[in-house]
Motif scaffolding. Sequence first.
Motif, PDB file in Angstrom:
ATOM      1  N   ASP A   4       0.698  -1.208   0.071  1.00  0.00           N
ATOM      2  CA  ASP A   4       0.034   0.056  -0.026  1.00  0.00           C
ATOM      3  C   ASP A   4       0.665   1.264  -0.135  1.00  0.00           C
ATOM      4  N   ALA A   5       1.912   1.220   0.664  1.00  0.00           N
ATOM      5  CA  ALA A   5       2.810   2.432   0.938  1.00  0.00           C
ATOM      6  C   ALA A   5       3.686   2.648  -0.462  1.00  0.00           C
ATOM      7  N   PHE A   6       4.061   1.509  -1.089  1.00  0.00           N
ATOM      8  CA  PHE A   6       4.609   1.643  -2.452  1.00  0.00           C
ATOM      9  C   PHE A   6       3.489   1.983  -3.579  1.00  0.00           C
ATOM     10  N   ALA A   7       2.486   1.591  -3.342  1.00  0.00           N
ATOM     11  CA  ALA A   7       1.237   2.016  -4.355  1.00  0.00           C
ATOM     12  C   ALA A   7       0.894   3.497  -4.188  1.00  0.00           C
ATOM     13  N   ASP A   8       0.966   3.813  -2.956  1.00  0.00           N
ATOM     14  CA  ASP A   8       0.423   5.515  -2.879  1.00  0.00           C
ATOM     15  C   ASP A   8       1.577   6.282  -3.537  1.00  0.00           C
ATOM     16  N   ALA A   9       2.901   5.770  -3.179  1.00  0.00           N
ATOM     17  CA  ALA A   9       4.039   6.831  -3.450  1.00  0.00           C
ATOM     18  C   ALA A   9       4.087   6.668  -5.003  1.00  0.00           C
ATOM     19  N   LEU A  10       3.878   5.549  -5.740  1.00  0.00           N
ATOM     20  CA  LEU A  10       4.112   5.359  -6.929  1.00  0.00           C
ATOM     21  C   LEU A  10       3.179   6.095  -7.867  1.00  0.00           C
ATOM     22  N   ALA A  11       2.006   6.145  -7.041  1.00  0.00           N
ATOM     23  CA  ALA A  11       0.801   6.854  -7.845  1.00  0.00           C
ATOM     24  C   ALA A  11       0.951   8.139  -7.971  1.00  0.00           C
ATOM     25  N   GLU A  12       2.002   8.624  -7.632  1.00  0.00           N
ATOM     26  CA  GLU A  12       2.388  10.335  -7.820  1.00  0.00           C
ATOM     27  C   GLU A  12       3.308  10.448  -9.022  1.00  0.00           C
ATOM     28  N   SER A  43      -5.338   1.597  -9.184  1.00  0.00           N
ATOM     29  CA  SER A  43      -6.706   1.713  -8.508  1.00  0.00           C
ATOM     30  C   SER A  43      -6.653   3.144  -7.906  1.00  0.00           C
ATOM     31  N   ARG A  44      -5.612   3.518  -7.538  1.00  0.00           N
ATOM     32  CA  ARG A  44      -5.367   5.039  -6.637  1.00  0.00           C
ATOM     33  C   ARG A  44      -5.368   6.197  -7.773  1.00  0.00           C
ATOM     34  N   ARG A  45      -4.915   5.998  -9.070  1.00  0.00           N
ATOM     35  CA  ARG A  45      -5.131   7.080  -9.993  1.00  0.00           C
ATOM     36  C   ARG A  45      -5.637   6.463 -11.319  1.00  0.00           C
ATOM     37  N   PRO A  46      -6.825   6.033 -11.361  1.00  0.00           N
ATOM     38  CA  PRO A  46      -7.486   5.832 -12.840  1.00  0.00           C
ATOM     39  C   PRO A  46      -6.989   6.784 -13.737  1.00  0.00           C
TER      40      PRO A  46
END
Length: 96
Positions: A4-12, A43-46
């Motif tokens: 989840d932390a990786f996904a949050d960071a990469l979504a930027e 899923s965090r940034r369609p």
Amino acid sequence: AMLDAFADALAEADAVAVADIWAGRDPDTTITSATALAEAVASRRPGLTVLAPGSVEATADALSSRARSGDAVLVMGGGQSYRIGERLLQQLEARR
């Protein structure tokens, strides 16, 4: 544990490519996958371009076909991930 932390960071990022995960310390590759991380990012940034091409070679090839003049490509990881940058650079230089 850090998906989840990786996904949050990469979504930027402007775009994301996730190579196969290198199981350096933990040989259990069933815990997660590059595809699972890519799906979590998407899923965090369609609408964000998110790829999980597979091997480091396939990842470099995918990046090479998408990279344009002025792009900055950041490669991070363990194991053979340095080969993504090497192969990408070779391919981009050959395109000149």
